[in-house]
Design a protein around this motif. Sequence first.
Motif, mmCIF file in Angstrom:
data_model
loop_
_atom_site.group_PDB
_atom_site.id
_atom_site.type_symbol
_atom_site.label_atom_id
_atom_site.label_comp_id
_atom_site.label_asym_id
_atom_site.label_seq_id
_atom_site.Cartn_x
_atom_site.Cartn_y
_atom_site.Cartn_z
ATOM 1 N N SER A 115 0.826 -1.215 0.000
ATOM 2 C CA SER A 115 0.000 0.000 0.000
ATOM 3 C C SER A 115 0.859 1.263 0.000
ATOM 4 O O SER A 115 0.346 2.364 -0.220
ATOM 5 N N ARG A 116 2.156 1.110 0.245
ATOM 6 C CA ARG A 116 3.052 2.274 0.329
ATOM 7 C C ARG A 116 3.803 2.551 -0.973
ATOM 8 O O ARG A 116 4.605 3.466 -1.036
ATOM 9 N N ILE A 117 3.543 1.735 -2.000
ATOM 10 C CA ILE A 117 4.283 1.904 -3.251
ATOM 11 C C ILE A 117 3.299 1.930 -4.425
ATOM 12 O O ILE A 117 2.143 1.556 -4.294
ATOM 13 N N GLY A 118 3.794 2.374 -5.575
ATOM 14 C CA GLY A 118 2.959 2.441 -6.768
ATOM 15 C C GLY A 118 2.851 1.093 -7.450
ATOM 16 O O GLY A 118 3.555 0.137 -7.123
ATOM 17 N N HIS A 119 1.963 1.034 -8.430
ATOM 18 C CA HIS A 119 1.695 -0.250 -9.082
ATOM 19 C C HIS A 119 1.457 -0.054 -10.567
ATOM 20 O O HIS A 119 0.599 0.732 -10.969
ATOM 21 N N GLN A 120 2.230 -0.757 -11.386
ATOM 22 C CA GLN A 120 1.939 -0.879 -12.805
ATOM 23 C C GLN A 120 0.968 -2.047 -12.989
ATOM 24 O O GLN A 120 0.740 -2.836 -12.065
ATOM 25 N N LEU A 121 0.410 -2.164 -14.183
ATOM 26 C CA LEU A 121 -0.523 -3.253 -14.443
ATOM 27 C C LEU A 121 0.116 -4.604 -14.170
ATOM 28 O O LEU A 121 -0.492 -5.495 -13.553
ATOM 29 N N GLU A 122 1.359 -4.772 -14.605
ATOM 30 C CA GLU A 122 2.053 -6.043 -14.388
ATOM 31 C C GLU A 122 2.170 -6.370 -12.901
ATOM 32 O O GLU A 122 2.050 -7.529 -12.489
ATOM 33 N N ASP A 123 2.412 -5.329 -12.080
ATOM 34 C CA ASP A 123 2.562 -5.543 -10.639
ATOM 35 C C ASP A 123 1.286 -6.110 -10.037
ATOM 36 O O ASP A 123 1.327 -6.986 -9.164
ATOM 37 N N LEU A 124 0.140 -5.615 -10.490
ATOM 38 C CA LEU A 124 -1.124 -6.076 -9.924
ATOM 39 C C LEU A 124 -1.341 -7.557 -10.200
ATOM 40 O O LEU A 124 -1.831 -8.299 -9.335
ATOM 41 N N THR A 163 -5.294 -23.013 -13.575
ATOM 42 C CA THR A 163 -6.493 -22.471 -14.234
ATOM 43 C C THR A 163 -6.595 -20.968 -14.007
ATOM 44 O O THR A 163 -6.868 -20.193 -14.930
ATOM 45 N N ILE A 164 -6.356 -20.545 -12.765
ATOM 46 C CA ILE A 164 -6.456 -19.119 -12.447
ATOM 47 C C ILE A 164 -5.394 -18.324 -13.195
ATOM 48 O O ILE A 164 -5.671 -17.255 -13.749
ATOM 49 N N ARG A 165 -4.181 -18.859 -13.239
ATOM 50 C CA ARG A 165 -3.108 -18.149 -13.947
ATOM 51 C C ARG A 165 -3.444 -17.993 -15.428
ATOM 52 O O ARG A 165 -3.194 -16.934 -16.030
ATOM 53 N N ASP A 166 -4.012 -19.032 -16.021
ATOM 54 C CA ASP A 166 -4.373 -18.934 -17.433
ATOM 55 C C ASP A 166 -5.480 -17.907 -17.644
ATOM 56 O O ASP A 166 -5.485 -17.167 -18.631
ATOM 57 N N MET A 167 -6.423 -17.845 -16.707
ATOM 58 C CA MET A 167 -7.472 -16.827 -16.774
ATOM 59 C C MET A 167 -6.839 -15.440 -16.658
ATOM 60 O O MET A 167 -7.227 -14.494 -17.346
ATOM 61 N N MET A 168 -5.870 -15.309 -15.773
ATOM 62 C CA MET A 168 -5.190 -14.027 -15.594
ATOM 63 C C MET A 168 -4.395 -13.636 -16.840
ATOM 64 O O MET A 168 -4.326 -12.464 -17.209
ATOM 65 N N LYS A 169 -3.798 -14.617 -17.503
ATOM 66 C CA LYS A 169 -3.091 -14.326 -18.750
ATOM 67 C C LYS A 169 -4.058 -13.748 -19.783
ATOM 68 O O LYS A 169 -3.745 -12.777 -20.488
ATOM 69 N N ARG A 193 5.828 -5.958 -24.008
ATOM 70 C CA ARG A 193 7.234 -6.356 -24.186
ATOM 71 C C ARG A 193 7.602 -7.544 -23.319
ATOM 72 O O ARG A 193 8.309 -8.446 -23.747
ATOM 73 N N LYS A 194 7.150 -7.515 -22.066
ATOM 74 C CA LYS A 194 7.519 -8.604 -21.152
ATOM 75 C C LYS A 194 6.339 -8.926 -20.250
ATOM 76 O O LYS A 194 6.043 -8.192 -19.317
ATOM 77 N N PRO A 195 5.609 -10.006 -20.549
ATOM 78 C CA PRO A 195 4.474 -10.375 -19.694
ATOM 79 C C PRO A 195 4.919 -10.656 -18.264
ATOM 80 O O PRO A 195 6.108 -10.858 -17.984
ATOM 81 N N TRP A 196 3.947 -10.687 -17.350
ATOM 82 C CA TRP A 196 4.269 -10.871 -15.933
ATOM 83 C C TRP A 196 4.627 -12.309 -15.596
ATOM 84 O O TRP A 196 5.103 -12.589 -14.501
ATOM 85 N N TRP A 197 4.402 -13.251 -16.517
ATOM 86 C CA TRP A 197 4.722 -14.654 -16.263
ATOM 87 C C TRP A 197 5.883 -15.103 -17.152
ATOM 88 O O TRP A 197 6.237 -14.450 -18.129
ATOM 89 N N GLU A 198 6.466 -16.206 -16.804
ATOM 90 C CA GLU A 198 7.521 -16.790 -17.627
ATOM 91 C C GLU A 198 6.879 -17.478 -18.833
ATOM 92 O O GLU A 198 5.939 -18.255 -18.687
ATOM 93 N N GLN A 199 7.390 -17.168 -20.012
ATOM 94 C CA GLN A 199 6.792 -17.738 -21.220
ATOM 95 C C GLN A 199 6.855 -19.264 -21.192
ATOM 96 O O GLN A 199 7.845 -19.859 -20.781
#
Length: 581
Positions: A448-457, A475-481, A493-499
Amino acid sequence: MKIICTSINAKFIHTNLAIRYLKAYAQPEYEIELTEYTIKDPIMNIVTDLYRMKADVIGFSCYIWNMEETIKVIQLLKKIDSNIKIVLGGPEVSYDAREWMEKIKAVDFIITGEGEAAFKQLLQELEGENHFDQVGGICFRKSSGELKLNPQINKIDLRTIPSPFRFPEDVPSLSKRIAYIETSRGCPFNCQFCLSSVEVGVRYFDREFIKDEIRYLMKNGVKTFKFLDRTFNISRSYAMDIFQFLIDEHLPGTVFQFEITADIMRPEVIEFLNKEAPPGLFRFEIGVQSTNDYTNELVKRKQNFEKLTRTVTMVKNGGKIDQHLDLIAGLPEEDYDSFRKTFNDVFEMRPEELQLGFLKMLRGTGLRRQADEYQYVYMENAPYEILSNRVLPFDDVIRIKQVEDVLEKYWNDHRMDHSIEYIVTNLFPSAFDFFQDFGSYWENMSWSRIGHQLEDLFKRLDEFLVYSRAADIDTIRDMMKYDYLSRHKYKPRKPWWEQGLTKQERTGYYQGIIENPALLNGIELDEKELFKHTVIEPVSFDIDQYLTDGTLVKKSMLLFVYFNPAAEKPMLVTLDPVKVK
């Protein structure tokens, strides 16, 4: 006299309607100059700007969000030039005028309640004989130093108030700001936490006058209108007439927001809107506040939750109107468990936005007068938010604030709708439990004390799900992707997960797509375009089928996303890897 009316707004896009009413009503006898600031403007910048205008009278519009900044400004102004007459008005100062005058010696006058006629009459006395005893609805200092509070004058006939919108100096900024519209004043209800309960009865502006105002504002570029009526639909015939007018005469891209009392809205009105209103034209704000019947009884709030639910559901099923539902934590006798139930009752309707706020003990409200009865502890200064009460200790307030934080980021901002829906439906006892557990984890991690990019969320939700040992996390991770990629116009450029595929595997699948364009509904892409503008990722279920009928079929699939540079949104499909090769 040189007269200025000013306000410190919460944001630049906000427009202060009150000072424009004062200007319009004072004309032609008095010409008032308007100037507005925001709470982000440095205090000395505001003071300097106002001082350079060399005004004789400065009126300030006062609300809970700007009162502290306003006090600093007027105290400095008065030190610099003690001859400036300082006038305050607005809801924040109307109900404890004597207290404010005693607290802030720099204030010369406070206007209580409706201000148009009182302010004009005050200007006449300042210019003339200074017979302030004859000005209704003001608090002032007599020559002896004694404070005098004059009773309010009769309410204005709203049909006699001139337009607050037609000032030439406003025209260049109209398209950049929200337009606030009043079609009525007052509220028929008596909720003890709300300032609207102070004024008895509802008075209406002339509706043809209002229509002309809206036409003028649309013609000059206004896109967002917010109606300030406390219960816009209290008169069905009035509301229907305005709805029909806006449907018939709105301009493309215009949005109108109303505060609606949902449990009194008739089904035939909703059926009319669902049939006739263009998608996105209207937006409803609905105050639910609590589903605890005893709590609602204590604050004199009449609410039929069954009928409210019917209205919200019918509107949602119509798919035309976004709904913003409000809750208030901290109402009398609603403890943590009761509020959990209130939250879940309302979240069950899946509103587009669910605003979780905390009770504010506003000056002038009945609940503020009853504060001792319920053992309320609250902030002494605006916004007077509660810290605890008899049944809700501060520890529980902290916990609910954690819910509020992640609710805003993960539900109201619609960054990952499919993922959150799946999580709250399948993985936690209730929606509140998910937001509470995640909110507590969020706070413990100091996020709560720092900023957040979309990838961070996305990363932080994934980290929390691992921590909470969520079932079927693949299943949840795939939904999130899917949610993540659908939020981008261009290939990230760089998704939040490992390809999940090597370059060689991707090349093989791309070759299959090139050889069989039917896989992409006939879209033909060469290898260079595929590598530059697409993402292909293995997933554990058929996402297309799940989104179509809610059936989750576990099988190895490929999520293919084409970020067409000429399109506003990417194309997302799931492919059978066997067919691709």
